[in-house]
Design a protein around this motif. Sequence first.
Motif, PDB file in Angstrom:
ATOM      1  N   HIS A 177       0.838  -1.203   0.000  1.00 51.51           N
ATOM      2  CA  HIS A 177       0.000   0.000   0.000  1.00 51.51           C
ATOM      3  C   HIS A 177       0.873   1.254   0.000  1.00 51.51           C
ATOM      4  O   HIS A 177       1.830   1.354   0.773  1.00 51.51           O
ATOM      5  CB  HIS A 177      -0.918   0.023   1.229  1.00 51.51           C
ATOM      6  N   LEU A 179       0.720   4.909   1.035  1.00 52.12           N
ATOM      7  CA  LEU A 179      -0.131   5.689   1.935  1.00 52.12           C
ATOM      8  C   LEU A 179      -0.239   7.139   1.487  1.00 52.12           C
ATOM      9  O   LEU A 179       0.735   7.729   1.007  1.00 52.12           O
ATOM     10  CB  LEU A 179       0.402   5.615   3.361  1.00 52.12           C
ATOM     11  N   ASN A 198      -6.639   3.595   6.509  1.00 53.64           N
ATOM     12  CA  ASN A 198      -5.687   4.529   5.911  1.00 53.64           C
ATOM     13  C   ASN A 198      -6.126   4.859   4.491  1.00 53.64           C
ATOM     14  O   ASN A 198      -6.707   4.021   3.805  1.00 53.64           O
ATOM     15  CB  ASN A 198      -4.289   3.899   5.836  1.00 53.64           C
ATOM     16  N   SER A 200      -5.045   4.997   0.923  1.00 52.58           N
ATOM     17  CA  SER A 200      -3.911   4.367   0.248  1.00 52.58           C
ATOM     18  C   SER A 200      -4.261   3.958  -1.177  1.00 52.58           C
ATOM     19  O   SER A 200      -5.424   3.871  -1.561  1.00 52.58           O
ATOM     20  CB  SER A 200      -3.440   3.127   1.029  1.00 52.58           C
ATOM     21  N   GLY A 222      -6.853   1.599  -2.108  1.00 50.37           N
ATOM     22  CA  GLY A 222      -6.397   0.626  -1.129  1.00 50.37           C
ATOM     23  C   GLY A 222      -7.487  -0.254  -0.556  1.00 50.37           C
ATOM     24  O   GLY A 222      -7.204  -1.336  -0.041  1.00 50.37           O
TER      25      GLY A 222
END
Length: 392
Positions: A177, A179, A198, A200, A222
């Motif tokens: 990932h 970020l 998060n 991502s 993500g």
Amino acid sequence: MAPVRGLKRRRRIDKKAGRNASVSGYSEKEGSLDWWREYCKRINGFQSPSKGLDKFKSVFKISGRTFNYICSLVQENMMVKTGGFSFTSGKHLAFHDQVAIALRRLSSGESLMTIGDSCGLHHSTVSQVTWRFVEAMEEKGLHHLRWPSDTEMTQIKSKFEKIQGLPNCCGVIDTTHILMCLPSSDPRNHVWLDHEKNHSMVLQAIVDSEMRFRDIVTGWPGKMEERLVFQSSNFCKLCNEGERLNGKSLELSEGSEIREYIIGHSGYPLLPYLLTPYEEKDLPELRADFNRRHSSIQMVAKGALARLKDMWKIIQGVMWRPDKHKLPRIVLVCCLLHNIVIDLEDEMQDEKPPLSGDHDSGYHQQVCETVDVKGEHLRDKLSLYLSEKLPP
């Protein structure tokens, strides 16, 4: 190479650039030293050539030879565009200065302001120079990220078998990932919120036995599960159509055979060409042995992704409100640079300490329950084959 979301269609690759390891009129031994000496004087005040070269390696994470080669790839594209760049002092920013600034931005992950202040440049100049470099690398460096030829694949399979005895293995797949720091108040950013809360973007990579990236997919949010990223990839489509992992099968003594395959962790589906570990508890010895071998091979991909992030730190930390259309292209170029270091056998890669493989700190392993019966049969067949080769 698998598609990179957001990457525009480019002109055909100029293969001659890949064979030209130095910039025309630029001596690898003397030119790089002279340029770097002047660069250090302008920016940091270094006087000693030896100390300057030490600083070069510590800043850019690559050797002077690799720097020269990268310059040879991008020079034509970077110099053909109009509009020069200058230091805040008014002095012209030479071509090699531009490449150095872009590489520092990618390798250090420092902000545009930090790099600009330390180099005597406006932060917008750092941004423009970096992006010009990224565009040039996209066009001239893609031949460093491709699926192996038949001859290369034979060598890759041989090396994987030497690592843990897995025959006919063509690669390892893993996902990491990238970020991002995005404003939560904007509802459009919710799609980028992953299962660890998060923001991502994912990078899926298939890695060979030397930690070289052979296929990547990036650009997806993500929150998208690894199995879905894989199933939406061009690589998966080619495998399903029999156009990838379709090389020579390994014939076993009893007349059956083991086809080409890659391995992946339990977040991927078990398929006829993608083998994941056994998930049951209290496994019999032959399956436990397969899992041990599988886990050891999986570390090749984990190490490659960890090294990618460690060397090109722009994608290691949390990126501050990145352009989500440009980010996949930056990730691609970082992967190209990673491969170039390997392809050129850069001595800097040997100086790096062993990596733990923790490229996705704080992320828990997801489990995919998709199982293809042909994948089950291949995995069982391979486990039995390996158990018969164990010493008594």
